[in-house]
Scaffold this active site. Structure first.
Site, PDB file in Angstrom:
ATOM      1  N   ASP A  29       0.838  -1.198   0.000  1.00  0.00           N
ATOM      2  CA  ASP A  29       0.000   0.000   0.000  1.00  0.00           C
ATOM      3  C   ASP A  29       0.878   1.255   0.000  1.00  0.00           C
ATOM      4  O   ASP A  29       1.692   1.460   0.898  1.00  0.00           O
ATOM      5  CB  ASP A  29      -0.900   0.001   1.237  1.00  0.00           C
ATOM      6  CG  ASP A  29      -2.075   0.955   1.106  1.00  0.00           C
ATOM      7  OD1 ASP A  29      -1.878   2.068   0.577  1.00  0.00           O
ATOM      8  OD2 ASP A  29      -3.184   0.595   1.523  1.00  0.00           O
ATOM      9  N   SER A  74      -7.119   4.285  -1.468  1.00  0.00           N
ATOM     10  CA  SER A  74      -6.968   2.832  -1.397  1.00  0.00           C
ATOM     11  C   SER A  74      -8.273   2.084  -1.608  1.00  0.00           C
ATOM     12  O   SER A  74      -8.268   0.863  -1.775  1.00  0.00           O
ATOM     13  CB  SER A  74      -6.369   2.433  -0.046  1.00  0.00           C
ATOM     14  OG  SER A  74      -5.048   2.908   0.076  1.00  0.00           O
ATOM     15  N   HIS A 127      -1.400   2.836  -5.152  1.00  0.00           N
ATOM     16  CA  HIS A 127      -1.235   4.237  -5.532  1.00  0.00           C
ATOM     17  C   HIS A 127       0.151   4.702  -5.103  1.00  0.00           C
ATOM     18  O   HIS A 127       0.877   3.994  -4.404  1.00  0.00           O
ATOM     19  CB  HIS A 127      -2.307   5.115  -4.868  1.00  0.00           C
ATOM     20  CG  HIS A 127      -2.361   4.933  -3.367  1.00  0.00           C
ATOM     21  ND1 HIS A 127      -1.379   5.398  -2.519  1.00  0.00           N
ATOM     22  CD2 HIS A 127      -3.278   4.313  -2.577  1.00  0.00           C
ATOM     23  CE1 HIS A 127      -1.671   5.070  -1.274  1.00  0.00           C
ATOM     24  NE2 HIS A 127      -2.827   4.403  -1.288  1.00  0.00           N
TER      25      HIS A 127
END
Length: 556
Positions: A98, A148, A408
């Site tokens: 993440d 997210s 991302h």
């Protein structure tokens, strides 16, 4: 085993033996090195160095042209031998770092090398040696920069959605309760596709198990923060994410669920830390739903380590009330590592002769970046890599597709012109040519550290010279003041090995990842024929585009 399989296994085995020759256990010495910042090598620039006049730490063999020519030839020879692996993927493992932006990957590889007394720049994370590497575009249907939640919908469901929503198509916007309960807006995930094909599924994370990234695999919510019933607005009949995990498919049928977030499963009537107001203890409800089956709930490392995979068909582990701790801060006698959770998950899931789908998230990389804690973000990335290594050792690239990617980017960057071998937490080799003060190699475009680095009276930049930048708690400088640092909108890397990994070369939309994983495992449902057509169209476009460019060059 095919030639491609033998070649890939040989390559990965070499990488594992070279890059991971030192123990990777969670001993006190290893933790102390991270926690104190003393893990940084004494060679090269120290954490307060980086001033002009230093000599770069360059390996002597790199000074000869033959080194680079030989190295490039070896890489070319290896790539020329690669052949596509078109086996059916029995297993699929999706590793999600993440917020693991490209600068994060670069800085983490340097830190990894420096922890092993190398300059660092030449080091590689194990997934950087995967034979297929692509770039994914991460925007949401309504925002240039992803969060997210919408990104989780993309890589879990093969569909892009709106900012802050999970498991919904683009017609549903953040907070729209009516759109959330309208089933025509619901999209199915690869967890459901895998279960329908007889595969077992699991989700492992260092964040709350109901957080945005894992929830895209099993929930439908117009707001990622609707993790518990008390978070849902009055008058909205939508079910919260934790409720959906326990009661609804595919969540209730997932075989392994490991992470944090216990508070959203507990009622505030009986537990001080509980957030639920509906009077339900969802841990108890999960157990009741598995009555008569080999189901176990654990909440500490000892409990997880005691699990016998051969005698466990369902496992729920909630190791913290909130997110799990950063690796450098955690009590490793109480909290398992991501590597340990991944190992236990695979041991359980691999018992199914039909195979499995497993989602593994290194979620604390993102949370560290949000607080400008670059040191912690890089350590979390290295811990994430250890989980990848563990999975590679436990599976075969002949029948297991392993995809490593991110959801991302971040506003995090590596900048300046530091000398080779300079501490990744150190300063650039030169001072600013405007205020003549040092600046760190790592910094952020925005975040909470902004106020720390500006004199409130003179409005001049703070002098970093005496800062202990290798301290894991150190907040690296930011330009724009924000309570929380933001995500970035640049593309993220996608690294793949195993069956049909070659389909993840080039650049593509993020939702394409889910379609390729399903295609590799032959679990793409028939009702996504439009997605299959899009896949075929995308492949045709790539081939046609290449031919067009070639002809254009020839004509010109």
């Amino acid at each position: 085993m095919t030639f491609f399989g033998r070649l890939t296994v040989l390559l990965l085995s070499w990488c594992l033996s070279v890059e991971f020759s030192s123990p990777h256990g969670h001993d006190s010495t290893d933790r102390a090195r991270f926690q104190s910042g003393s893990s940084m090598p004494s060679v090269g620039f120290g954490q307060k160095d980086g001033l002009m006049g230093q000599v770069p730490l360059t390996p002597p063999e790199e000074l000869d042209a033959s080194y680079w020519m030989d190295s490039a030839r070896k890489t070319l020879d290896m790539n020329l031998r690669l052949k596509p692996n078109k086996n059916r993927a029995k297993n699929v493992i999706l590793f999600m770092g993440d917020g693991m932006s490209m600068p994060t990957v670069a800085a983490a590889r340097i830190l990894k090398g420096q922890l092993n007394n190398k300059p660092g720049e030449e080091t590689r994370l194990v997934f950087e040696d995967f034979p297929s590497v692509g770039l994914a575009k991460t925007y949401c249907t309504d925002t240039q920069v992803a969060d997210s939640a919408c990104s989780s919908t993309a890589y879990h469901c093969g569909v892009k959605g709106a900012y802050y929503t999970v498991g919904l198509n683009g017609r549903a916007r953040r907070g729209d309760c009516r759109a959330a309960i309208n089933e025509s807006n619901h999209v199915t995930s690869i967890n459901q596709w895998a279960q329908d094909a007889g595969k077992w599924t699991g989700s492992v994370t260092t964040t709350r198990i109901t957080h945005a990234s894992p929830s895209g695999g099993y929930a439908h919510s117009a707001d990622r923060e609707w993790e518990t019933d008390s978070a849902i607005p009055a008058g909205c009949s939508a079910k919260d994410i934790a409720h959906q995990l326990v009661y609804n498919a595919p969540g209730k049928d997932m075989r392994v669920l490991l992470g944090g977030g216990r508070k959203h499963f507990l009622t505030n009537a009986t537990d001080f830390n509980g957030t639920r107001t509906d009077g339900q203890n969802l841990i108890t409800k999960w157990k009741e739903g598995k009555a008569g089956q080999k189901a176990t709930y654990v909440q500490d490392r000892a409990g997880l380590m005691a699990i016998n995979p051969a005698e466990t068909d369902y496992l729920l582990g909630l190791f913290r009330m909130d997110h799990m701790s950063y690796y450098v801060d955690a009590d490793h006698t109480e909290e398992p590592s991501l590597e340990e959770m991944t190992e236990k998950a695979i041991q359980i899931l691999e018992r199914n002769p039909e195979g499995f789908f497993l989602f593994v998230e290194g979620g604390k990389i993102d949370l560290a970046h949000h607080d400008n804690l670059a040191h912690k973000a890089l350590v979390e990335t290295i811990e994430f890599e250890k989980a990848v290594v563990k999975a590679l050792k436990m599976t075969s690239v002949e029948d297991t597709l392993v995809v490593v990617t991110s959801d991302h980017s971040h506003s995090f960057t590596m900048n300046g012109y530091p000398k080779r071998g300079n501490s990744i937490f150190g300063f650039s080799d030169e001072l600013s040519d405007l205020d003549w003060k040092p600046y760190s190699t790592l910094s952020y475009a925005n975040g909470p550290a902004k106020t720390k680095y500006e004199d409130p009276v003179a409005h001049t930049r703070y002098n970093l010279t005496n800062d202990e930048t290798a301290n894991p708690q150190y907040e690296f400088s930011a330009m724009v003041p924000m309570v929380w640092e933001t995500h970035g909108g640049d593309d993220i890397g996608v690294y793949a090995v195993g069956p049909w990994a070659h389909l993840l070369d080039r650049q593509f939309e993020q939702n394409y990842i889910a379609i390729v994983m399903a295609h590799a495992a032959s679990i793409l449902p028939s009702d996504t024929s439009s997605s299959t057509s899009s896949l075929q169209l995308s492949l045709f476009s790539i081939v046609f585009g290449s031919i067009f460019v070639f002809l254009s060059v020839m004509i010109s």
